[in-house]
Design a protein around this motif. Structure first.
Motif, PDB file in Angstrom:
ATOM      1  N   VAL A   1     -18.720 -14.567 -25.267  1.00 24.16           N
ATOM      2  CA  VAL A   1     -19.042 -15.551 -26.316  1.00 24.16           C
ATOM      3  C   VAL A   1     -19.485 -16.867 -25.672  1.00 24.16           C
ATOM      4  N   ILE A   2     -18.761 -17.304 -24.642  1.00 25.66           N
ATOM      5  CA  ILE A   2     -19.144 -18.530 -23.937  1.00 25.66           C
ATOM      6  C   ILE A   2     -20.536 -18.369 -23.331  1.00 25.66           C
ATOM      7  N   ALA A   3     -20.810 -17.201 -22.735  1.00 22.37           N
ATOM      8  CA  ALA A   3     -22.132 -16.938 -22.154  1.00 22.37           C
ATOM      9  C   ALA A   3     -23.215 -17.029 -23.226  1.00 22.37           C
ATOM     10  N   LEU A   4     -22.940 -16.493 -24.396  1.00 23.78           N
ATOM     11  CA  LEU A   4     -23.903 -16.558 -25.494  1.00 23.78           C
ATOM     12  C   LEU A   4     -24.136 -18.004 -25.928  1.00 23.78           C
ATOM     13  N   VAL A   5     -23.061 -18.774 -26.058  1.00 22.25           N
ATOM     14  CA  VAL A   5     -23.169 -20.175 -26.490  1.00 22.25           C
ATOM     15  C   VAL A   5     -23.989 -20.987 -25.496  1.00 22.25           C
ATOM     16  N   VAL A   6     -23.702 -20.842 -24.185  1.00 16.47           N
ATOM     17  CA  VAL A   6     -24.455 -21.641 -23.218  1.00 16.47           C
ATOM     18  C   VAL A   6     -25.898 -21.146 -23.083  1.00 16.47           C
ATOM     19  N   THR A   7     -26.138 -19.883 -23.356  1.00 14.85           N
ATOM     20  CA  THR A   7     -27.510 -19.385 -23.351  1.00 14.85           C
ATOM     21  C   THR A   7     -28.301 -20.005 -24.505  1.00 14.85           C
ATOM     22  N   VAL A   8     -27.692 -20.046 -25.678  1.00 18.10           N
ATOM     23  CA  VAL A   8     -28.339 -20.710 -26.827  1.00 18.10           C
ATOM     24  C   VAL A   8     -28.562 -22.188 -26.508  1.00 18.10           C
ATOM     25  N   ALA A   9     -27.554 -22.825 -25.900  1.00 13.65           N
ATOM     26  CA  ALA A   9     -27.693 -24.240 -25.518  1.00 13.65           C
ATOM     27  C   ALA A   9     -28.841 -24.421 -24.534  1.00 13.65           C
ATOM     28  N   GLY A  10     -28.998 -23.487 -23.626  1.00 13.02           N
ATOM     29  CA  GLY A  10     -30.105 -23.560 -22.668  1.00 13.02           C
ATOM     30  C   GLY A  10     -31.455 -23.572 -23.358  1.00 13.02           C
ATOM     31  N   PHE A  11     -31.616 -22.731 -24.378  1.00  9.06           N
ATOM     32  CA  PHE A  11     -32.871 -22.739 -25.139  1.00  9.06           C
ATOM     33  C   PHE A  11     -33.017 -24.028 -25.934  1.00  9.06           C
ATOM     34  N   TYR A  12     -31.931 -24.486 -26.523  1.00  7.68           N
ATOM     35  CA  TYR A  12     -31.972 -25.700 -27.340  1.00  7.68           C
ATOM     36  C   TYR A  12     -32.380 -26.916 -26.502  1.00  7.68           C
ATOM     37  N   PHE A  13     -31.773 -27.065 -25.327  1.00 11.87           N
ATOM     38  CA  PHE A  13     -32.048 -28.217 -24.471  1.00 11.87           C
ATOM     39  C   PHE A  13     -33.243 -28.001 -23.546  1.00 11.87           C
ATOM     40  N   GLU A  14     -33.834 -26.811 -23.588  1.00 11.17           N
ATOM     41  CA  GLU A  14     -34.985 -26.471 -22.751  1.00 11.17           C
ATOM     42  C   GLU A  14     -34.694 -26.771 -21.276  1.00 11.17           C
ATOM     43  N   ILE A  15     -33.612 -26.175 -20.774  1.00 11.19           N
ATOM     44  CA  ILE A  15     -33.231 -26.401 -19.391  1.00 11.19           C
ATOM     45  C   ILE A  15     -34.297 -25.838 -18.455  1.00 11.19           C
ATOM     46  N   THR A  16     -34.305 -26.336 -17.231  1.00 13.89           N
ATOM     47  CA  THR A  16     -35.310 -25.935 -16.247  1.00 13.89           C
ATOM     48  C   THR A  16     -35.023 -24.526 -15.719  1.00 13.89           C
ATOM     49  N   ALA A  17     -35.998 -23.986 -15.011  1.00 15.52           N
ATOM     50  CA  ALA A  17     -35.828 -22.655 -14.409  1.00 15.52           C
ATOM     51  C   ALA A  17     -34.655 -22.651 -13.425  1.00 15.52           C
TER      52      ALA A  17
ATOM     53  N   GLU B   1     -32.025 -24.573 -13.543  1.00 19.66           N
ATOM     54  CA  GLU B   1     -30.799 -24.631 -14.336  1.00 19.66           C
ATOM     55  C   GLU B   1     -30.469 -23.268 -14.940  1.00 19.66           C
ATOM     56  N   TRP B   2     -31.498 -22.527 -15.362  1.00 23.77           N
ATOM     57  CA  TRP B   2     -31.264 -21.162 -15.869  1.00 23.77           C
ATOM     58  C   TRP B   2     -30.651 -20.287 -14.777  1.00 23.77           C
ATOM     59  N   VAL B   3     -31.203 -20.388 -13.577  1.00 24.04           N
ATOM     60  CA  VAL B   3     -30.688 -19.577 -12.473  1.00 24.04           C
ATOM     61  C   VAL B   3     -29.228 -19.912 -12.210  1.00 24.04           C
ATOM     62  N   LEU B   4     -28.913 -21.204 -12.133  1.00 23.64           N
ATOM     63  CA  LEU B   4     -27.533 -21.616 -11.895  1.00 23.64           C
ATOM     64  C   LEU B   4     -26.617 -21.160 -13.028  1.00 23.64           C
ATOM     65  N   GLN B   5     -27.098 -21.291 -14.255  1.00 22.93           N
ATOM     66  CA  GLN B   5     -26.285 -20.890 -15.408  1.00 22.93           C
ATOM     67  C   GLN B   5     -26.008 -19.387 -15.386  1.00 22.93           C
ATOM     68  N   PHE B   6     -27.033 -18.587 -15.150  1.00 16.08           N
ATOM     69  CA  PHE B   6     -26.826 -17.139 -15.117  1.00 16.08           C
ATOM     70  C   PHE B   6     -25.991 -16.717 -13.908  1.00 16.08           C
ATOM     71  N   PHE B   7     -26.136 -17.429 -12.797  1.00 15.36           N
ATOM     72  CA  PHE B   7     -25.274 -17.158 -11.647  1.00 15.36           C
ATOM     73  C   PHE B   7     -23.815 -17.409 -12.014  1.00 15.36           C
ATOM     74  N   ALA B   8     -23.554 -18.524 -12.672  1.00 11.50           N
ATOM     75  CA  ALA B   8     -22.178 -18.863 -13.070  1.00 11.50           C
ATOM     76  C   ALA B   8     -21.630 -17.835 -14.050  1.00 11.50           C
ATOM     77  N   ILE B   9     -22.443 -17.438 -15.026  1.00  6.95           N
ATOM     78  CA  ILE B   9     -22.009 -16.429 -16.000  1.00  6.95           C
ATOM     79  C   ILE B   9     -21.683 -15.124 -15.276  1.00  6.95           C
ATOM     80  N   GLY B  10     -22.574 -14.686 -14.416  1.00  4.82           N
ATOM     81  CA  GLY B  10     -22.362 -13.441 -13.681  1.00  4.82           C
ATOM     82  C   GLY B  10     -21.148 -13.509 -12.777  1.00  4.82           C
ATOM     83  N   LEU B  11     -20.960 -14.649 -12.114  1.00  4.04           N
ATOM     84  CA  LEU B  11     -19.809 -14.825 -11.235  1.00  4.04           C
ATOM     85  C   LEU B  11     -18.503 -14.687 -12.006  1.00  4.04           C
ATOM     86  N   VAL B  12     -18.409 -15.362 -13.139  1.00  6.04           N
ATOM     87  CA  VAL B  12     -17.168 -15.309 -13.925  1.00  6.04           C
ATOM     88  C   VAL B  12     -16.945 -13.914 -14.497  1.00  6.04           C
ATOM     89  N   MET B  13     -17.980 -13.322 -15.073  1.00  7.46           N
ATOM     90  CA  MET B  13     -17.817 -12.001 -15.694  1.00  7.46           C
ATOM     91  C   MET B  13     -17.497 -10.938 -14.648  1.00  7.46           C
TER      92      MET B  13
END
Length: 120
Positions: A35-51, A53-65
């Motif tokens: 659920v947290i991964a989904l929320v931050v993914t939606v936030a990434g689209f909303y805030f139009e994060i950079t490429a 930032e996407w890589v770091l975000q998905f790395f963090a999601i993958g690391l935790v999961m």
């Protein structure tokens, strides 16, 4: 085809997918992380994060999961081997949970680095 190199890799992928599904279906901690991964993914689209930032975000999601999944496997093995309370099993389970804690803290730091500037 099952005994070929490709066939064996496909079967391994099938088993891994089944394991991921079982984690999502049965483990509350993974469900919360999803659920947290989904929320931050939606936030990434909303805030139009950079490429980056996407890589770091998905790395963090993958690391935790991934760490949470390994923790669950360690706990299940420990409970299977020694169902009764035992100090050494408790230590093993605490250390595995500590790994998840480290991953989660890093993920929170990464999330703050990414999103705090968008609120400033």
């Amino acid at each position: 085809m099952k005994n070929t190199f490709i066939g064996k890799r496909l079967m391994a992928f099938k088993y891994a997918g089944r394991g991921a599904w079982l984690l999502l279906k049965n483990e509350a901690s993974i469900q919360v992380q999803a659920v947290i991964a989904l929320v931050v993914t939606v936030a990434g689209f909303y805030f139009e994060i950079t490429a980056t930032e996407w890589v770091l975000q998905f790395f963090a999601i993958g690391l935790v999961m991934a760490t949470e999944g390994a923790n669950t496997a360690i706990e299940e093995i420990a409970n299977f081997i020694h169902p009764e309370r035992h100090p050494k099993i408790g230590y093993i389970k605490d250390v595995a949970a500590g790994a998840v804690f480290f991953a989660a803290v890093i993920a929170i730091v990464i999330g703050c680095i990414i999103y705090i500037p968008y609120f400033g």
